[in-house]
Design an enzyme around this catalytic site. Structure first.
Site, PDB file in Angstrom:
ATOM      1  N   SER A 105      66.361  -7.138   0.444  1.00 13.04           N
ATOM      2  CA  SER A 105      66.611  -5.728   0.729  1.00 13.04           C
ATOM      3  C   SER A 105      66.868  -4.992  -0.560  1.00 13.04           C
ATOM      4  CB  SER A 105      67.823  -5.574   1.649  1.00 13.04           C
ATOM      5  OG  SER A 105      68.120  -4.211   1.835  1.00 13.04           O
ATOM      6  N   CYS A 106      66.141  -3.915  -0.753  1.00  7.80           N
ATOM      7  CA  CYS A 106      66.331  -3.139  -1.977  1.00  7.80           C
ATOM      8  C   CYS A 106      67.482  -2.146  -1.857  1.00  7.80           C
ATOM      9  CB  CYS A 106      65.048  -2.379  -2.322  1.00  7.80           C
ATOM     10  SG  CYS A 106      63.723  -3.444  -2.877  1.00  7.80           S
ATOM     11  N   CYS A 107      67.769  -1.698  -0.659  1.00 13.06           N
ATOM     12  CA  CYS A 107      68.874  -0.757  -0.431  1.00 13.06           C
ATOM     13  C   CYS A 107      68.759   0.473  -1.332  1.00 13.06           C
ATOM     14  CB  CYS A 107      70.223  -1.444  -0.680  1.00 13.06           C
ATOM     15  SG  CYS A 107      70.530  -2.795   0.455  1.00 13.06           S
ATOM     16  N   GLY A 108      67.529   0.901  -1.610  1.00 17.15           N
ATOM     17  CA  GLY A 108      67.348   2.093  -2.419  1.00 17.15           C
ATOM     18  C   GLY A 108      67.333   1.830  -3.906  1.00 17.15           C
ATOM     19  N   LYS A 109      67.654   0.586  -4.325  1.00 22.82           N
ATOM     20  CA  LYS A 109      67.633   0.257  -5.753  1.00 22.82           C
ATOM     21  C   LYS A 109      66.869  -1.049  -5.936  1.00 22.82           C
ATOM     22  CE  LYS A 109      71.651   2.681  -7.544  1.00 22.82           C
ATOM     23  NZ  LYS A 109      72.784   2.568  -8.481  1.00 22.82           N
TER      24      LYS A 109
END
Length: 263
Positions: A105-109
Site C-alpha cells: 500500500s502506497c498510502c499516497g506516498k
C-alpha cells in the site's frame, strides 16, 4: 542475580588451550501467550520482566487499544506463561489483528507496508524537536552504562526512552521488538508525552522496529547498529530521524538530518 532475566548454566570453556568447567550467566527466554477477550492473540518469546508493559505496548502498537483505559482487566500467570486481557469492548475482532497478511500500500506516498495493521497505525511524525551531536553520544553511553542485564549475559537488547538531556526509562529483552513494546507500555501507563522524546536502541533498525517507533510518535531514533534499506525508506516518509553506528565518538545520520545540530 535477577532470576526473571538470567540463570546460571554449567558450560565447558576453552581459552588458549586451557579447558575448564564453569558457570556462565545466560539470558532467560520463555514463551508468553496473550489472550484477549478469551481469544489467543499471539505468543511472544521474551524475557519475563515488565510483562504488563509489554502487553500494553503490543496491543497499542497493533491498534487493538488506544490507551490502557480500553482494558477492563489484565492478569498475568507468569508460571504458566499466560496473560489474560479483557477489553471493555467485547466485540473487538481479535482474529483480524492477530493474523497479519501481506499487502502492498502506497498510502499516497512511496511507503510499502507489508502488514495490514501497520497501514492503520503507523503515524507520520511532525515534531521539530532537535538534538546536538554531543547529546547523541552521551545518550548512547548512558544507555549502555545502565544496561546491567546485558553486561551480565551479553544476550539482551536494550531500549531507552530519553529526553535530549537524560535517560527516562530503560528496558531489556531477548527480543528488540519486545524491549520497545515494554518502553511503549511504560509510556502509556504513565501518560508520558512522546513528541519531544528520543529512542535509544542497541540493535539493528529494521523496518518493524522503525514502524514501532512511528506508532509511538517519536521523531528521533538512535542506534548502536545500522538500519536496513526498507527502514531508511520508511523513516524518510514517516518523518523519523535515524542515527546509527553510534560508537566511540562517531555516528552516521541516515534520514532527516535537519534535527541534528553539529555547531
Amino acid at each position: 542475580m535477577n532470576h526473571d532475566v538470567m540463570k546460571d548454566q554449567p558450560i565447558i570453556a576453552y581459552n588458549n588451550g586451557a579447558v575448564s568447567e564453569i558457570n556462565d550467566t545466560i539470558a532467560l527466554e520463555v514463551p508468553i501467550t496473550i489472550l484477549v477477550n478469551g481469544i489467543e492473540f499471539g505468543t511472544m518469546m521474551c524475557t519475563p520482566t515488565h510483562i504488563e508493559e509489554m502487553t500494553i505496548g503490543i496491543l497499542a502498537s497493533e491498534g487493538v487499544i488506544l490507551t490502557p483505559s480500553d482494558i477492563d482487566s489484565l492478569s498475568i500467570l507468569k508460571e504458566k506463561g499466560y496473560v489474560y486481557v479483557q477489553l471493555k469492548k467485547e466485540d473487538v475482532p481479535i482474529d483480524s489483528y492477530a493474523t497479519k497478511r501481506y499487502i502492498g500500500s502506497c498510502c499516497g506516498k512511496s511507503r510499502k507496508f507489508y502488514f495490514q495493521n501497520d497501514v492503520r497505525t503507523a503515524k507520520t511524525v511532525m515534531t521539530k524537536h532537535d538534538i546536538h551531536a554531543e547529546q547523541i553520544i552521551n545518550l548512547m553511553e548512558e544507555m549502555q552504562e545502565n544496561a546491567i542485564n546485558f553486561q551480565q549475559t551479553g544476550g539482551l537488547h536494550n531500549t531507552a526512552l530519553c529526553t535530549t538531556a537524560e535517560l527516562i526509562v530503560n528496558r531489556s529483552d531477548i527480543g528488540r521488538h519486545n524491549a520497545l513494546d515494554k518502553v511503549y507500555g511504560y509510556c502509556l501507563k504513565n501518560k508520558v508525552p512522546l513528541k519531544d522524546k528520543v529512542i535509544v536502541f542497541s540493535g539493528r533498525i529494521s523496518s518493524e522496529v522503525l514502524l514501532k517507533v512511528s506508532k509511538m510518535g517519536v521523531g528521533i531514533m538512535l542506534s548502536k547498529s545500522a538500519p536496513t534499506t526498507l527502514a531508511i525508506d520508511l523513516a524518510k516518509d514517516l518523518g523519523i530521524t535515524t542515527v546509527g553506528f553510534i560508537r566511540g565518538g562517531r555516528f552516521n545520520v541516515y534520514t532527516h538530518p535537519d534535527r541534528v545540530s553539529f555547531d
